[in-house]
Design a protein around this motif. Structure first.
Motif, PDB file in Angstrom:
ATOM      1  N   PHE A 124      -5.498  17.098  -4.810  1.00 34.28           N
ATOM      2  CA  PHE A 124      -6.300  16.352  -3.848  1.00 34.28           C
ATOM      3  C   PHE A 124      -5.891  14.874  -3.793  1.00 34.28           C
ATOM      4  CE2 PHE A 124      -9.887  13.874  -2.272  1.00 34.28           C
ATOM      5  CZ  PHE A 124     -10.155  14.535  -1.091  1.00 34.28           C
ATOM      6  N   ILE A 125      -5.788  14.193  -4.927  1.00 35.29           N
ATOM      7  CA  ILE A 125      -5.454  12.765  -4.908  1.00 35.29           C
ATOM      8  C   ILE A 125      -4.058  12.558  -4.345  1.00 35.29           C
ATOM      9  CG2 ILE A 125      -5.073  10.739  -6.356  1.00 35.29           C
ATOM     10  CD1 ILE A 125      -7.229  11.750  -8.224  1.00 35.29           C
ATOM     11  N   SER A 126      -3.086  13.301  -4.848  1.00 33.18           N
ATOM     12  CA  SER A 126      -1.718  13.165  -4.346  1.00 33.18           C
ATOM     13  C   SER A 126      -1.606  13.656  -2.906  1.00 33.18           C
ATOM     14  CB  SER A 126      -0.746  13.944  -5.239  1.00 33.18           C
ATOM     15  OG  SER A 126      -0.703  13.383  -6.534  1.00 33.18           O
ATOM     16  N   ASP A 127      -2.373  14.683  -2.555  1.00 32.45           N
ATOM     17  CA  ASP A 127      -2.343  15.189  -1.182  1.00 32.45           C
ATOM     18  C   ASP A 127      -2.907  14.159  -0.213  1.00 32.45           C
ATOM     19  OD1 ASP A 127      -1.426  18.022  -1.670  1.00 32.45           O
ATOM     20  OD2 ASP A 127      -3.206  17.991  -2.928  1.00 32.45           O
ATOM     21  N   ALA A 128      -4.044  13.564  -0.578  1.00 26.89           N
ATOM     22  CA  ALA A 128      -4.627  12.526   0.276  1.00 26.89           C
ATOM     23  C   ALA A 128      -3.695  11.320   0.372  1.00 26.89           C
ATOM     24  CB  ALA A 128      -5.987  12.104  -0.279  1.00 26.89           C
ATOM     25  N   ALA A 129      -3.047  10.972  -0.749  1.00 24.94           N
ATOM     26  CA  ALA A 129      -2.126   9.837  -0.745  1.00 24.94           C
ATOM     27  C   ALA A 129      -0.947  10.086   0.187  1.00 24.94           C
ATOM     28  CB  ALA A 129      -1.634   9.564  -2.167  1.00 24.94           C
ATOM     29  N   GLY A 130      -0.406  11.311   0.179  1.00 22.40           N
ATOM     30  CA  GLY A 130       0.708  11.632   1.056  1.00 22.40           C
ATOM     31  C   GLY A 130       0.336  11.535   2.527  1.00 22.40           C
ATOM     32  N   LEU A 131      -0.836  12.061   2.889  1.00 24.39           N
ATOM     33  CA  LEU A 131      -1.275  12.011   4.289  1.00 24.39           C
ATOM     34  C   LEU A 131      -1.543  10.577   4.737  1.00 24.39           C
ATOM     35  CD1 LEU A 131      -3.652  15.114   4.330  1.00 24.39           C
ATOM     36  CD2 LEU A 131      -1.384  14.937   5.361  1.00 24.39           C
ATOM     37  N   ILE A 132      -2.215   9.794   3.891  1.00 19.97           N
ATOM     38  CA  ILE A 132      -2.501   8.403   4.254  1.00 19.97           C
ATOM     39  C   ILE A 132      -1.218   7.589   4.329  1.00 19.97           C
ATOM     40  CG2 ILE A 132      -3.704   6.298   3.536  1.00 19.97           C
ATOM     41  CD1 ILE A 132      -5.815   8.092   2.234  1.00 19.97           C
ATOM     42  N   LEU A 155       0.829  -1.202   0.000  1.00 16.34           N
ATOM     43  CA  LEU A 155       0.000   0.000   0.000  1.00 16.34           C
ATOM     44  C   LEU A 155       0.865   1.254   0.000  1.00 16.34           C
ATOM     45  CD1 LEU A 155      -2.801   1.308   0.215  1.00 16.34           C
ATOM     46  CD2 LEU A 155      -2.651   1.054   2.704  1.00 16.34           C
ATOM     47  N   SER A 156       1.954   1.229   0.750  1.00 15.09           N
ATOM     48  CA  SER A 156       2.825   2.392   0.827  1.00 15.09           C
ATOM     49  C   SER A 156       3.473   2.699  -0.523  1.00 15.09           C
ATOM     50  CB  SER A 156       3.908   2.158   1.887  1.00 15.09           C
ATOM     51  OG  SER A 156       4.786   3.258   1.964  1.00 15.09           O
ATOM     52  N   ASN A 157       3.894   1.674  -1.233  1.00 13.11           N
ATOM     53  CA  ASN A 157       4.503   1.902  -2.548  1.00 13.11           C
ATOM     54  C   ASN A 157       3.508   2.522  -3.530  1.00 13.11           C
ATOM     55  OD1 ASN A 157       6.912   0.822  -1.652  1.00 13.11           O
ATOM     56  ND2 ASN A 157       6.447  -1.244  -2.383  1.00 13.11           N
TER      57      ASN A 157
END
Length: 422
Positions: free
Chosen positions: A197-205, A183-185
Motif C-alpha cells: 500500500f505505501i509503495s503502491d500509493a507512492a508510485g501512483l502519486i 518530492l519525487s525523489n
C-alpha cells in the motif's frame, strides 16, 4: 347555561432530522484510498508491480487529459440543454489546429489555435441545434464527419508539402515538463521499498508530480473552475436553468439562446483543448490522422458516468485513462492482473449488498466475480489483439453499471423556440 368550547392547539410534529451527507470531496478521497487499496492488493497477490508503477501513472495521466477535457466540454453543453455527441469531430479539428499553430508559433499558439478550431465546430453545432432546431444527435454525427473531412483536407493542403505525407504533420514543438524534484525523489525511494500500500500509493502519486506540463495543470484546474462557475455563479445558474426548463428561464428574462450558444462554444473549445493534449504533450509532437481514436466518445461516456458533475467526470476520465495507460505500460499481463483487482472489488461490493439485504445485486456480483476470476485463472496473459481495446471495454461496462443512477438535465436534447411559454 352555555358551555365554552376550548380549541386545542394543533400538535406540532418535530421535523425528522436530516442525515448528514458526506461532502463530495470527502467521498472522492474515500474512493481514491479504496481504489489504491484494491490495486495494491491485486499487485501483491499477482506480483505485477506495473499496476501501481510511476510509469503507469504518468501514462494514465497523459491519456486521461483528452478524455477529461472532452467530458468537461460535454458538461458545459449538456447543462445548457444541448446534447453534444460531436465532441469527437471538434477534438479532431483541435488536433489539426494544434499542429498548425505550434508549427508556426510554438506550443502556446498551438493551444490557442486548437481552442479556436474546436470552438468553430461548437459554433456550427449551436447554429444547427439552437437556431435551426436540428435534431441534436443528427447534428452531432454531422459534426463528427465534417471534422474528420475538414482535417483530412487541411492536412493534405497544408502539411503534405511540408512533411511529404498528407496524413501527418511535420514534428512540432511540445510543452516543456516540470517535476517536484524533492518530492519525487522521496516517493521513488518509498516505491523501491516495495511495502504494501505505501509503495503502491507512492508510485501512483509520483507519476502525478513527475514530468507535468502546463497544459496538464490547466486541464486539472478547469475541473474546480467549472464547478464554481456552473454551481456558484449567476451565469452558471442561468445556464443550468436553460438545460432544465428553458421556458421558465425565458419567463424570468434569461436569454436562452445566448446561454445555449455560450455553453456549446465553451464545449467546442474544451474539446479542441483535448485534441491539443494529443499533439502538444510528450509522446505527441504532431498531427496524425485518426489520432483521437474515439476518445471524444469516451469523454462523453466519462461525463455520463460522472452524472453530469465535474467531480464525477474527473473520476471517469481517470478510470478510462488508467485502463488505457495500463495496457500500454504492461500489456496483456497487466490487464489480466487488473481483472483480479476487479474481482477483489466485486467481493467487497457483494459483502456490502449482503449487509443491505440486496440479494439480487449480491447474486449478480458473485456471478460477475466468478466469470472474471475464471478468465484470470485460465489465462497467463491476454492476446495482444485485445489489449488496445481495454479502455473501450471498460467504457461499456461502466456505462452499463452506472445507467441505473443517472440524472441528466431534464431539457437535454429538447427542441426549443423563443416565446414557447407565451
Amino acid at each position: 347555561m352555555s358551555l365554552a368550547t376550548e380549541t386545542e392547539a394543533p400538535m406540532t410534529v418535530p421535523p425528522t432530522p436530516r442525515k448528514r451527507r458526506i461532502p463530495g470531496w470527502a467521498r472522492g478521497i474515500i474512493w481514491a484510498v479504496g481504489i489504491v487499496a484494491v490495486l495494491s492488493a491485486a499487485s501483491y497477490f499477482t506480483g505485477v508491480n506495473t499496476l501501481t508503477s510511476t510509469n503507469t501513472a504518468q501514462t494514465a495521466l497523459r491519456l486521461a487529459l483528452p478524455i477529461l477535457l472532452c467530458a468537461l466540454g460535454g458538461l458545459w453543453s449538456e447543462r445548457g440543454g444541448v446534447v453534444n455527441i460531436g465532441l469527437e469531430g471538434m477534438m479532431i479539428l483541435g488536433t489539426w489546429g494544434a499542429a498548425w499553430g505550434a508549427y508556426y508559433g510554438g506550443p502556446w499558439a498551438g493551444l490557442g489555435a486548437a481552442i479556436l478550431f474546436g470552438a468553430l465546430g461548437g459554433l456550427l453545432h449551436a447554429i444547427a441545434t439552437v437556431t435551426f432546431n436540428v435534431n441534436h444527435i443528427v447534428s452531432g454525427v454531422a459534426i463528427n464527419l465534417l471534422g474528420l473531412g475538414v482535417a483530412k483536407y487541411l492536412a493534405t493542403l497544408i502539411f503534405e508539402p511540408l512533411s511529404g505525407n498528407p496524413r501527418q504533420s511535420p514534428t512540432v514543438p511540445t510543452f516543456d515538463t516540470y517535476s517536484a524534484t524533492f518530492l519525487s525523489n522521496w516517493l521513488t525511494r518509498l516505491e523501491d521499498q516495495q511495502r504494501v500500500f505505501i509503495s503502491d500509493a507512492a508510485g501512483l502519486i509520483n507519476g502525478l508530480v513527475t514530468g507535468v506540463a502546463p497544459l496538464t495543470m490547466i486541464a486539472i484546474l478547469l475541473v474546480p473552475v467549472s464547478y464554481l462557475v456552473l454551481w456558484r455563479t449567476r451565469l452558471g445558474l442561468r445556464l443550468r436553468s436553460c438545460g432544465e426548463n428553458p421556458v421558465a428561464a425565458e419567463s424570468l428574462g434569461i436569454n436562452v439562446y445566448a446561454h445555449k450558444y455560450l455553453g456549446v462554444l465553451i464545449s467546442g473549445g474544451l474539446a479542441g483543448m483535448g485534441g491539443a493534449s494529443l499533439v502538444l504533450l510528450q509522446g505527441g509532437g504532431g498531427y496524425l490522422e485518426n489520432q483521437t481514436n474515439g476518445r471524444g466518445y469516451i469523454g462523453l461516456a466519462a461525463m455520463i458516468f460522472g452524472n453530469w458533475r465535474p467531480g464525477g467526470l474527473l473520476g471517469g476520465a481517470a478510470l478510462f485513462g488508467y485502463a488505457d495507460g495500463l495496457q500500454l505500460s504492461g500489456g496483456g499481463k497487466a490487464v489480466l492482473a487488473l481483472l483480479y483487482g476487479v474481482v477483489l472489488l466485486l467481493v467487497v461490493i457483494v459483502v456490502v449488498q449482503l449487509i443491505r439485504r440486496q440479494w439480487i445485486a449480491a447474486a449478480l456480483g458473485v456471478a460477475g466475480a466468478g466469470i472474471l476470476y475464471w478468465i484470470y485463472w485460465s489465462n497467463d496473459t491476454l492476446p495482444s489483439e485485445l489489449t488496445p481495446y481495454t479502455a473501450h471495454v471498460v467504457t461499456l461496462i461502466v456505462l452499463a453499471v452506472a445507467s441505473q443512477r443517472l440524472r441528466p438535465p431534464k431539457a437535454g436534447g429538447a427542441r426549443y423556440r423563443r416565446g414557447e411559454g407565451d
